[in-house]
Scaffold this active site. Structure first.
Site, mmCIF file in Angstrom:
data_model
loop_
_atom_site.group_PDB
_atom_site.id
_atom_site.type_symbol
_atom_site.label_atom_id
_atom_site.label_comp_id
_atom_site.label_asym_id
_atom_site.label_seq_id
_atom_site.Cartn_x
_atom_site.Cartn_y
_atom_site.Cartn_z
ATOM 1 N N ASN A 12 0.876 -1.175 0.000
ATOM 2 C CA ASN A 12 0.000 0.000 0.000
ATOM 3 C C ASN A 12 0.914 1.226 0.000
ATOM 4 O OD1 ASN A 12 -1.793 2.038 0.501
ATOM 5 N ND2 ASN A 12 -2.793 1.040 2.235
ATOM 6 N N ARG A 95 -2.550 -2.107 -3.508
ATOM 7 C CA ARG A 95 -3.762 -1.311 -3.334
ATOM 8 C C ARG A 95 -3.682 -0.131 -4.306
ATOM 9 N NH1 ARG A 95 -5.213 3.186 0.972
ATOM 10 N NH2 ARG A 95 -7.403 3.376 0.476
ATOM 11 N N HIS A 184 -12.885 2.827 -0.366
ATOM 12 C CA HIS A 184 -12.913 1.814 0.712
ATOM 13 C C HIS A 184 -13.579 0.526 0.233
ATOM 14 C CE1 HIS A 184 -13.094 5.228 3.952
ATOM 15 N NE2 HIS A 184 -11.841 4.841 3.789
ATOM 16 N N LEU A 213 -15.849 3.287 9.439
ATOM 17 C CA LEU A 213 -15.576 4.544 10.140
ATOM 18 C C LEU A 213 -14.139 4.559 10.637
ATOM 19 C CD1 LEU A 213 -18.873 4.624 12.295
ATOM 20 C CD2 LEU A 213 -18.546 5.401 9.936
ATOM 21 N N ASN A 215 -10.408 7.120 9.906
ATOM 22 C CA ASN A 215 -10.198 8.554 9.780
ATOM 23 C C ASN A 215 -11.008 9.069 8.593
ATOM 24 O OD1 ASN A 215 -9.125 10.811 10.902
ATOM 25 N ND2 ASN A 215 -7.029 10.061 10.796
ATOM 26 N N ARG A 245 -12.472 15.638 7.100
ATOM 27 C CA ARG A 245 -13.258 16.033 5.925
ATOM 28 C C ARG A 245 -14.700 16.352 6.309
ATOM 29 N NH1 ARG A 245 -11.426 10.812 3.232
ATOM 30 N NH2 ARG A 245 -9.311 11.270 2.565
ATOM 31 N N ARG A 288 -11.454 8.899 20.890
ATOM 32 C CA ARG A 288 -11.121 8.681 22.299
ATOM 33 C C ARG A 288 -11.010 10.018 23.025
ATOM 34 N NH1 ARG A 288 -6.578 4.551 20.363
ATOM 35 N NH2 ARG A 288 -6.669 6.125 18.749
ATOM 36 N N GLU A 337 -15.127 -0.083 15.044
ATOM 37 C CA GLU A 337 -14.805 -1.278 15.834
ATOM 38 C C GLU A 337 -14.659 -0.976 17.317
ATOM 39 O OE1 GLU A 337 -11.326 -3.132 14.005
ATOM 40 O OE2 GLU A 337 -12.241 -2.835 12.038
ATOM 41 N N GLU A 388 -8.316 -5.023 5.192
ATOM 42 C CA GLU A 388 -8.157 -4.714 3.771
ATOM 43 C C GLU A 388 -6.967 -5.441 3.160
ATOM 44 O OE1 GLU A 388 -8.789 -0.636 5.223
ATOM 45 O OE2 GLU A 388 -9.455 -0.197 3.180
HETATM 46 P P1 ADP Z 1 -7.469 5.012 8.968
HETATM 47 O O1 ADP Z 1 -8.590 5.589 8.175
HETATM 48 O O2 ADP Z 1 -6.338 5.968 9.184
HETATM 49 O O3 ADP Z 1 -7.058 3.617 8.566
HETATM 50 P P2 ADP Z 1 -8.481 3.735 11.379
HETATM 51 O O4 ADP Z 1 -9.467 2.813 10.783
HETATM 52 O O5 ADP Z 1 -7.250 3.159 11.988
HETATM 53 O O6 ADP Z 1 -8.098 4.916 10.403
HETATM 54 O O7 ADP Z 1 -9.256 4.606 12.497
HETATM 55 C C1 ADP Z 1 -8.569 5.594 13.222
HETATM 56 C C2 ADP Z 1 -9.554 6.253 14.187
HETATM 57 O O8 ADP Z 1 -10.173 5.262 14.994
HETATM 58 C C3 ADP Z 1 -8.901 7.194 15.182
HETATM 59 O O9 ADP Z 1 -8.775 8.498 14.658
HETATM 60 C C4 ADP Z 1 -9.874 7.178 16.350
HETATM 61 O O10 ADP Z 1 -10.846 8.209 16.180
HETATM 62 C C5 ADP Z 1 -10.573 5.854 16.227
HETATM 63 N N1 ADP Z 1 -10.241 4.920 17.310
HETATM 64 C C6 ADP Z 1 -9.219 4.048 17.376
HETATM 65 N N2 ADP Z 1 -9.240 3.354 18.527
HETATM 66 C C7 ADP Z 1 -10.306 3.811 19.227
HETATM 67 C C8 ADP Z 1 -10.876 3.495 20.498
HETATM 68 N N3 ADP Z 1 -10.343 2.575 21.312
HETATM 69 N N4 ADP Z 1 -11.981 4.181 20.858
HETATM 70 C C9 ADP Z 1 -12.544 5.104 20.071
HETATM 71 N N5 ADP Z 1 -12.045 5.443 18.866
HETATM 72 C C10 ADP Z 1 -10.952 4.806 18.442
#
Ligand code: ADP
Length: 402
Positions: A12, A95, A184, A213, A215, A245, A288, A337, A388
């Site tokens: 990637n 990717r 996605h 969901l 970033n 965004r 968080r 998640e 992914e």
């Molecule tokens: P990306 O789009 O960069 O791959 P991810 O799928 O890793 O992103 O998601 C990142 C986001 O997940 C973080 O910005 C945060 O908001 C959220 N996140 C990660 N762990 C937790 C948690 N334990 N509780 C709540 N939100 C979380």
């Protein structure tokens, strides 16, 4: 053990980073994973993690470009016994963010495929050039192993025209390839299939709303394994509120900011893509931190959370109508998640639609796909971790296996 090559390397390549994972496709196990960051910058770094958890960091090697980064990654893999020229390597899966209308499936890369990915650069100026650099470098390093492009847009190419088109002047739209592509897709494909497995049903028999969901964030409506709508459009800017965004806005906001605030197109692009969403509303994009601030009574954090979850609920309602019957709603990626409060707020008040979450199930952490709705609910709500990289490896391997 079979004699057939069974390992797949997934790459990637971003603008300043390369992520890689090596899989053994006989059992889908991860043999190694790594990340090269800050390519071409000061402080470039490679972190390589073996299957047994041992981690090595390389910070002293010069990593001026993607070629150097991939060579460094290849050295680390070779040190673990997985050289890129090893006959056990069945494929390299890349990717690729934008595959336009043409790439509806994973595709073995040749010169014509490279030329087409290049032709799509105007619609994916940030992503496709970086993906192409990764492809070209990997081809130089090993021209013999099949290389497969897996497109973020491919899963969405099944969208009907009435969902894929904007109500724009059709000649202008077609001349400039303006339509809704969605992104996605690899995650939406994987999660919708895993959700069907969790339900114990054939994917062809279930309708799922997938909420990816991270970033970046996107929703999709998947009917019998085929995507019928998704929230991202020409670019990943449309749809849900995201980390940085805006998601959906009135397009006239852009004219207004140009005319009234004197902002340039590039400034507005930067505003909507990098300084809006959760970060624009409250200064933080990590759920968080936003949750912690809400507990302290922080009103900006509360408003950001409310706007984020309200938009989610609107898309759930819209896709419920699109699908007619919904078997499951699946939450995935970092926020989906982990953030139980987001999940609860997104479905709050939807009991009349048969959508409810059980508080105890929702707040019990777990890494496996699981239901968070009570048994009596007519729509299952699930948390289904995405993967992914494994999906890219699976698709690439399926294409090259005899
Ligand atoms: P990306 O789009 O960069 O791959 P991810 O799928 O890793 O992103 O998601 C990142 C986001 O997940 C973080 O910005 C945060 O908001 C959220 N996140 C990660 N762990 C937790 C948690 N334990 N509780 C709540 N939100 C979380």
């Amino acid at each position: 053990m079979s004699d057939h090559p069974s390992r797949v390397l997934v790459l990637n390549s971003g603008s300043s980073s390369v992520k890689y994972q090596l899989f053994d496709m006989t059992d889908h196990s991860r043999l190694a994973a790594g990340l090269v960051e800050r390519i071409g910058e000061k402080g470039a770094r490679l972190t390589h993690t073996r299957a047994d958890g041992e981690r090595r960091e390389v910070t002293d090697a010069p990593l001026p470009d993607h070629a150097a980064a991939l060579k460094a990654a290849a050295r680390e893999l070779a040190a673990d016994g997985y050289g890129l020229d090893d006959p056990g390597l069945a494929a390299i899966g890349h990717r690729v963010v934008h595959g336009g209308k043409r790439f509806t499936e994973p595709t073995v890369i040749d010169d014509a495929v490279i030329a087409e990915i290049e032709r799509l650069v105007p619609v994916a100026p940030l992503h496709n050039p970086a993906n192409l650099t990764g492809i070209r470098t990997a081809l130089e390093l090993n021209p013999r192993v099949p290389q497969v492009a897996v497109f973020d847009t491919a899963f969405h190419t099944t969208m009907p025209e009435h969902a894929a088109r904007y109500a724009l002047d059709i000649a202008t739209a077609d001349a400039h390839r303006v339509r809704r592509y969605g992104f996605h897709g690899t995650s939406h494909a994987y999660v919708s299939r895993r959700t069907a497995e969790l339900l114990g049903k054939d994917v062809a028999d279930v309708n799922v709303i997938v909420l990816h969901l991270g970033n970046g964030a996107s929703a999709s409506a998947v009917a019998g394994g085929r995507c019928v709508d998704t929230s991202m459009g020409l670019t990943p800017l449309e749809g849900l509120v995201m980390g940085t965004r805006s998601g959906d806005i009135d397009p006239a906001v852009i004219f207004h900011l140009s005319r009234v605030a004197g902002m340039s197109v590039d400034e507005i692009d930067d505003l909507l893509n990098k300084r809006s969403g959760l970060v624009g509303l409250c200064g933080d994009n990590d759920l968080r931190e936003i949750t912690r601030r809400m507990a302290e009574g922080d009103e900006a954090a509360r408003l950001a959370f409310d706007i984020y979850t309200y938009r989610l609920k609107k898309y759930i309602g819209a896709y419920y109508a699109v699908l007619g019957r919904v078997d499951a709603i699946a939450f995935t990626a970092g926020v989906g998640e982990n953030a139980a409060n987001v999940r609860a707020a997104a479905v709050e008040g939807l009991v009349g639609f048969g959508v409810v979450v059980d508080e105890k199930l929702n707040t019990t952490p777990g890494g496996e796909p699981r239901f968070i709705s009570p048994q009596y609910a007519s729509v299952a709500v699930a948390v289904v971790p995405t993967d992914e990289e494994l999906e890219i490896a699976t698709q690439a391997f399926a294409l090259v296996s005899p």
